[in-house]
Design a protein around this motif. Structure first.
Motif, PDB file in Angstrom:
ATOM      1  N   ARG A  47      -4.866   7.021  -2.973  1.00 23.04           N
ATOM      2  CA  ARG A  47      -4.427   5.840  -2.218  1.00 23.04           C
ATOM      3  C   ARG A  47      -4.375   4.637  -3.149  1.00 23.04           C
ATOM      4  N   CYS A  48      -3.205   3.954  -3.100  1.00 23.48           N
ATOM      5  CA  CYS A  48      -3.067   2.766  -3.935  1.00 23.48           C
ATOM      6  C   CYS A  48      -2.984   1.562  -3.001  1.00 23.48           C
ATOM      7  N   PRO A  49      -3.738   0.551  -3.170  1.00 25.71           N
ATOM      8  CA  PRO A  49      -4.671   0.339  -4.273  1.00 25.71           C
ATOM      9  C   PRO A  49      -6.117   0.750  -3.957  1.00 25.71           C
ATOM     10  N   LYS A  50      -6.352   1.409  -2.834  1.00 23.70           N
ATOM     11  CA  LYS A  50      -7.743   1.646  -2.435  1.00 23.70           C
ATOM     12  C   LYS A  50      -8.510   2.527  -3.450  1.00 23.70           C
ATOM     13  N   LYS A  77       0.832  -1.196   0.000  1.00 27.30           N
ATOM     14  CA  LYS A  77       0.000   0.000   0.000  1.00 27.30           C
ATOM     15  C   LYS A  77       0.868   1.247   0.000  1.00 27.30           C
ATOM     16  N   CYS A  78       0.437   2.259  -0.681  1.00 30.31           N
ATOM     17  CA  CYS A  78       1.138   3.538  -0.636  1.00 30.31           C
ATOM     18  C   CYS A  78       0.160   4.651  -0.997  1.00 30.31           C
ATOM     19  N   ILE A  79       0.596   5.885  -0.804  1.00 30.73           N
ATOM     20  CA  ILE A  79      -0.262   7.022  -1.173  1.00 30.73           C
ATOM     21  C   ILE A  79       0.547   7.956  -2.055  1.00 30.73           C
ATOM     22  N   LEU A  80      -0.053   8.346  -3.150  1.00 29.55           N
ATOM     23  CA  LEU A  80       0.617   9.277  -4.045  1.00 29.55           C
ATOM     24  C   LEU A  80      -0.044  10.655  -3.889  1.00 29.55           C
ATOM     25  N   VAL A  81       0.801  11.653  -3.605  1.00 26.69           N
ATOM     26  CA  VAL A  81       0.273  13.023  -3.531  1.00 26.69           C
ATOM     27  C   VAL A  81       0.745  13.737  -4.797  1.00 26.69           C
ATOM     28  N   ILE A  82      -0.196  14.244  -5.560  1.00 24.00           N
ATOM     29  CA  ILE A  82       0.165  14.985  -6.768  1.00 24.00           C
ATOM     30  C   ILE A  82       0.113  16.470  -6.434  1.00 24.00           C
ATOM     31  N   LEU A 133      -1.921   0.932 -12.522  1.00 14.93           N
ATOM     32  CA  LEU A 133      -1.201   2.116 -13.008  1.00 14.93           C
ATOM     33  C   LEU A 133      -2.095   2.992 -13.854  1.00 14.93           C
ATOM     34  N   ASP A 134      -2.882   2.332 -14.708  1.00 14.05           N
ATOM     35  CA  ASP A 134      -3.802   3.089 -15.561  1.00 14.05           C
ATOM     36  C   ASP A 134      -4.718   3.968 -14.730  1.00 14.05           C
ATOM     37  N   ALA A 135      -5.201   3.400 -13.625  1.00 18.56           N
ATOM     38  CA  ALA A 135      -6.118   4.156 -12.786  1.00 18.56           C
ATOM     39  C   ALA A 135      -5.384   5.337 -12.145  1.00 18.56           C
ATOM     40  N   VAL A 136      -4.127   5.119 -11.725  1.00 20.78           N
ATOM     41  CA  VAL A 136      -3.358   6.217 -11.131  1.00 20.78           C
ATOM     42  C   VAL A 136      -3.234   7.352 -12.148  1.00 20.78           C
TER      43      VAL A 136
END
Ligand code: C2E
Ligand code: CA
Ligand code: CA
Length: 422
Positions: free
Chosen positions: A120-123, A26-31, A128-131
């Motif tokens: 939030r990945c994968p929540k 799990k991880c979180i990407l902040v853009i 990747l496409d969804a990200v």
């Protein structure tokens, strides 16, 4: 590393996310997106703007202890290897707040504005496409007043699907993984398959089978249909060149043209050059066009048609009997064949009036000396009725679904053993 900013690149982020998804981490990407840089690039020039972006990158790196990625167009990613959204939220808030203060560059007081998006990945995004779909949607959607957006609140269903399909089409084109299937067309007079329709197929590793109706309309909007169209036409020409179709009773193959292809000035020249490069006679292909093309771009289409017809190509009007049907097209376009859409064939099964419309349409088209193909023939009863009404050619699951090249060739071989459809 990214050359402009000296922080990690988009490719590095992509690779890390791939590994995370694979290992179910799990991880979180902040853009972080800087919105008003275009104004500055007009006023200060691109080099200054790049220097500012580099300074922002340094600031983000110090704030976030290294996990900073430059994505594109003034957009950064910060990867938080934690599933606690509060940590990501705090980080995002701190950055957004920082940009409420002036940014000093070469003694200038600048007002930069940052927005953040938390994925939030994968929540929120399970691939990747969804990200990337969230990212694209967030960057584009400048109208949003909230400076911090949570991916969980974004309505992305359809947009993310469109983007994923776009990417799948692009991948398939690059890797030449688009397939052409063939659906035979039965000749009532000759009692065998004398023609076929080429139908494009796309199977993606992630999305599975994508129906052509879906990806073609998406590809028409972004222009990729031109590449698909050329690919299909090339494949059909290669298929004709490599096989002795005449010996198998096949006289021609129908190829669908999209509206977007029909509006290209050089369509005729392009198609002819492909035909010539494969050394095949023009009579082997027939082009299917729709009324939408005829109505939307009459001049260009007429010019292309005239040129191709002079060279010996025949045209079929597709989807006759659907909402767009216009008797004018029948009267004014140089068509040889009309394809009755499956919807009117099926409607005639259950509706007496529709049956009258179908029967009269067939009589009218025959009077105009044009060939008729009925599409969507699924049952023996439909076949018998359509033959009784005077249809020349029949296409549908009753005879065969669209099938891949090899299977199609086997079917044609059977077709030549006279017992096939007695
Ligand atoms: P279309 O040109 O009207 O093609 C006929 C569609 O009806 C095909 O769907 C075919 O599989 C389906 N069909 C034929 N007989 C039957 C039947 O008996 N029962 C049923 N239920 N369906 C039948 P498909 O392959 O899904 O293609 C959908 C549409 O996508 C096509 O409709 C065409 O508009 C477009 N398309 C497919 N290939 C190409 C291509 O190479 N270029 C372009 N521009 N469009 C394409
Ligand atoms: Ca068609
Ligand atoms: Ca049709």
């Amino acid at each position: 590393m990214d050359a402009t900013t000296n922080v990690f690149s988009r490719i590095t982020l992509t690779n890390i996310l791939k590994i995370n998804f694979k290992n179910k981490e799990k991880c979180i990407l902040v853009i972080i997106c800087l919105d008003n840089m275009e104004h500055y690039s007009q006023a200060l020039g691109i080099e200054n703007v790049q220097s500012i972006i580099k300074e922002v990158a340094e600031y983000l790196e110090v704030e976030n202890r290294g996990a900073v990625y430059y994505l594109h167009n003034n957009t950064f990613g910060i990867l938080v290897q934690d599933e606690d959204i509060r940590i990501a939220d705090q980080a995002a808030r701190k950055i957004v707040d920082r940009f409420h203060e002036p940014w000093i560059y070469k003694d200038m007081n600048m007002k930069l504005q940052a927005r953040a998006c938390i994925i939030r990945c994968p929540k929120d995004a399970s691939s990747l496409d969804a990200v990337f779909a969230f990212m694209d949607e967030f960057v584009e959607n400048k109208g949003n007043d909230d400076l911090i957006t949570l991916a969980q609140n974004m309505d992305l269903q359809s947009k993310s699907r469109i983007r994923a399909v776009e990417r799948a089409v692009r991948r398939a084109l690059e890797e030449e993984r688009i397939l052409v299937y063939y659906q035979p067309i039965y000749s009532v007079e000759k009692k065998r398959f004398s023609s076929a329709e080429a139908l494009v197929r796309l199977k993606d590793e992630e999305l599975g089978f994508i129906p052509p109706d879906e990806f073609i309309s998406i590809a028409e909007k972004n222009g990729m249909i031109l590449l698909i169209g050329t690919f299909v036409f090339e494949s059909v020409c290669r298929f004709i060149e490599e096989n002795d179709l005449q010996a198998l009773g096949l006289e021609n193959i129908h190829v669908n043209l999209s509206v977007v292809q029909c509006m290209q000035d050089d369509l005729a020249i392009q198609l002819l050059s492909i035909l010539t490069s494969h050394n095949i006679s023009v009579g082997y292909v027939r082009l299917e066009i729709t009324e939408t093309a005829a109505i939307s771009f009459p001049q260009v289409l007429h010019k292309n048609m005239e040129y191709l017809i002079k060279k010996g190509i025949h045209f079929a009007l597709d989807d006759y009997g659907t909402g767009y049907s216009n008797i004018n097209s029948l009267a004014n376009l140089p068509l040889d064949i009309i394809k009755l859409d499956k919807s009117i064939i099926w409607e005639a099964d259950v509706n007496e009036r529709a049956k009258i419309v179908l029967e009269s349409s067939i009589a009218m088209i025959k009077k105009m000396n044009m060939g008729i193909v009925a599409e969507g023939v699924e049952t023996r009863e439909q076949r018998d009725e359509l033959i009784r009404m005077g249809c020349d050619s029949l296409q549908g699951y009753y005879y065969s679904r669209p099938i891949e090249e090899k299977v199609f060739l086997d079917l044609l071989r059977e077709n030549m053993s006279a017992v096939f459809f007695q």
